[in-house]
Scaffold this active site. Sequence first.
Site, PDB file in Angstrom:
ATOM      1  NE  ARG A  10     -66.391 -89.248  25.512  1.00  0.00           N
ATOM      2  CZ  ARG A  10     -66.776 -89.357  26.056  1.00  0.00           C
ATOM      3  NH1 ARG A  10     -67.686 -90.277  25.917  1.00  0.00           N
ATOM      4  NH2 ARG A  10     -66.733 -89.771  27.276  1.00  0.00           N
ATOM      5  CE  LYS A  23     -75.673 -73.865  20.741  1.00  0.00           C
ATOM      6  NZ  LYS A  23     -75.169 -74.054  22.329  1.00  0.00           N
ATOM      7  CD  GLU A  46     -71.088 -73.344  23.561  1.00  0.00           C
ATOM      8  OE1 GLU A  46     -70.746 -74.136  23.781  1.00  0.00           O
ATOM      9  OE2 GLU A  46     -72.273 -73.605  22.946  1.00  0.00           O
ATOM     10  CG  HIS A  89     -79.706 -50.383  34.486  1.00  0.00           C
ATOM     11  ND1 HIS A  89     -80.587 -49.736  35.241  1.00  0.00           N
ATOM     12  CD2 HIS A  89     -81.096 -50.986  34.387  1.00  0.00           C
ATOM     13  CE1 HIS A  89     -81.627 -49.081  35.400  1.00  0.00           C
ATOM     14  NE2 HIS A  89     -82.260 -50.357  35.005  1.00  0.00           N
ATOM     15  CD1 TRP A  99     -60.612 -80.769  25.616  1.00  0.00           C
ATOM     16  CD2 TRP A  99     -61.268 -80.830  28.025  1.00  0.00           C
ATOM     17  NE1 TRP A  99     -61.358 -79.534  26.063  1.00  0.00           N
ATOM     18  CE2 TRP A  99     -61.557 -79.832  27.508  1.00  0.00           C
ATOM     19  CE3 TRP A  99     -61.044 -81.135  28.931  1.00  0.00           C
ATOM     20  CZ2 TRP A  99     -62.344 -78.484  27.982  1.00  0.00           C
ATOM     21  CZ3 TRP A  99     -61.812 -80.469  29.821  1.00  0.00           C
ATOM     22  CH2 TRP A  99     -61.830 -79.135  29.563  1.00  0.00           C
ATOM     23  CG  ASN A 135     -62.503 -89.199  30.585  1.00  0.00           C
ATOM     24  OD1 ASN A 135     -62.684 -88.346  30.786  1.00  0.00           O
ATOM     25  ND2 ASN A 135     -64.038 -89.894  30.306  1.00  0.00           N
ATOM     26  N   GLY A 136     -60.836 -88.544  33.543  1.00  0.00           N
ATOM     27  CA  GLY A 136     -61.265 -88.196  34.268  1.00  0.00           C
ATOM     28  C   GLY A 136     -59.885 -87.313  35.027  1.00  0.00           C
ATOM     29  CB  CYS A 192     -60.287 -88.067  27.645  1.00  0.00           C
ATOM     30  SG  CYS A 192     -59.325 -86.788  28.447  1.00  0.00           S
ATOM     31  CE  LYS A 206     -72.710 -83.282  22.275  1.00  0.00           C
ATOM     32  NZ  LYS A 206     -72.896 -81.338  22.345  1.00  0.00           N
TER      33      LYS A 206
END
Length: 607
Positions: A27, A483, A486, A502, A74, A98-99, A2, A602
């Site tokens: 972010r 990558k 994502e 294996h 977020w 944020n948090g 956030c 981010k």
Amino acid sequence: MCGIIGIVGKEQVADRLVDGLRRMEYRGYDSAGVCTLSGGELVRRRAPGKLTGLVQELAAHPAPGTTGIAHTRWATHGAPTAANAHPHATGVLALVHNGIIENFRQLRDALTARGRRFESDTDTEVVAHLLSEQVEAGLAPQDAVKAVLPQLRGAFALAIAFKEYPDMLIGARLGSPLVVGYGEGETYLGSDALALAPLTQQISYLDEGDWVVITRAGAQVYDRDNAPVSREITTSGASAAEIEKGNYRHFMQKEIFEQPTVVAQTLRSYIRQVDQSVALPQFDFDLSSIHRVTIVACGTSYYAGMVAKYWFEQFARLPADIDFASEFRYREPVLEPGGLALFISQSGETADTLAALRHCKAQGQTIAVVVNVPTSSMAREADLLLPTHAGPEIGVASTKAFTCQLAVLAALAAHMAVRRGRMDRAEEAEVVKHLLEAPASLNAALAHDDEIAAMAHHIAPARDVLYLGRGQDYPLALEGALKLKEISYIHAEGYASGEMKHGPIALIDEAVPVIVLAPSGPLFEKTVSNMQEVRARGGKIVLISDREGLDEAGEGCLATIEMPKVHPLIAPLVYAVPVQLLAYHVACVKGTDVDQPRNLAKSVTVE
């Protein structure tokens, strides 16, 4: 994660708040909102999705006022809906957060029992109601904040606007970053300096537990004991121009192509060319006495740490452990005296990594930090700060930060080898020579961008992709798979080449591309044997190697990608380029959101 911005200003703030949010899009977020103070009212506008939704909402329903707060969210608690978007408000205040509030359920149950009604599913709304209870009982905003902050467990950065105080905001932080910006007759709050770059270069970083009252005249900071304190005002150096794409299609593409430059910048800080030696920033402990390194990181930074483990053990003959930060504390690691705990993070604010750092510090470990933000929480708590000088990285999928981390870690491993008597001056000069070759080799790797783009359509239709590598190329196989996952949303896995037989070999068929990272050298023949096992089962191979390797094993591959022939020391930096470009071009073929992939952030500032 956030993003927060707040302005106590002289002019209308809504557009500037949105611009600040735009500068924090990197972010990661899934909803956005603003709240201004106008005519004795809290004017709140929110929208799910990208910022365009909020811009449209503001165009239809403006938010006047010279004081305001804004937020990109977020989702943690509650889906990304308008109701769950910040700011959250009551009749007397609005706030952004944020948090994560870990004890929100207990707090919410108690508030509900006292008759408070909730409009969202978020943890944040409990803070709004706790503060509102205090204000409605007659407390001044500052006293309300003093009463509520000790009740919160978890991590938070808060910006709070009060209906009856249109020329003031209050901010607070614990575990999540928050900065104060100072302008001419204006004062600002932001999650980072980049958000405030167009507004001011004069900023101060709040310490853990700090809270702050800002007005047009300036800011008064209080520590966790509510005592007035001063925090140093510094020049941020963040530039609004640093978050422009220029002629590139995406930030990620721009940042991939910046790697020769930023790796060169980083190496300049760690190499003395006059005597071909490695030099570290000043520190006050004896590196030669370190008998074990504990490396802790998350995501891409973890894979940089995996490469560093090879270097520490091969060059310095120094035992090295590596852990995911999210798991580190929970296995109760044995941390003996005399150990170096090494933390790697682009942002320097990753919650799991920061918690692990503090755990190691409490256990008496010496703390080293490889970080791209030298003013971050981790940087400020380190005994040895090792900056990467990559510049702002806007794309959520890390690229240039990764190669800069590798450059720093290679220099650190070489320096420790010298200090431990495992590398003489001639060997050190040879290492420096190869490190200085890295930027040109990165340029040579980037020259193959067109051919990588041309073969991306072979990978884009796949549902599953495997990456193989041996030795230092194994972490690169893991990074390549990450990558691709994502930004293209294709399931991908990285394996040590010898582990194929294996279990993973059962997955091989003609529909599963296998990306093989195999520079020519001592391990090449063994990797070729693994390639033959894949071919025998109908697998389609993309071989990434130098000319010598491609001549020997490239025949019959689905595609080949040529890399320059480089010394094994810098091979991880160089081979990062093709896996980044392959993921990038596959994502472009699929039409996904390259810079802001779904569900990702981010800087992950919650555990």
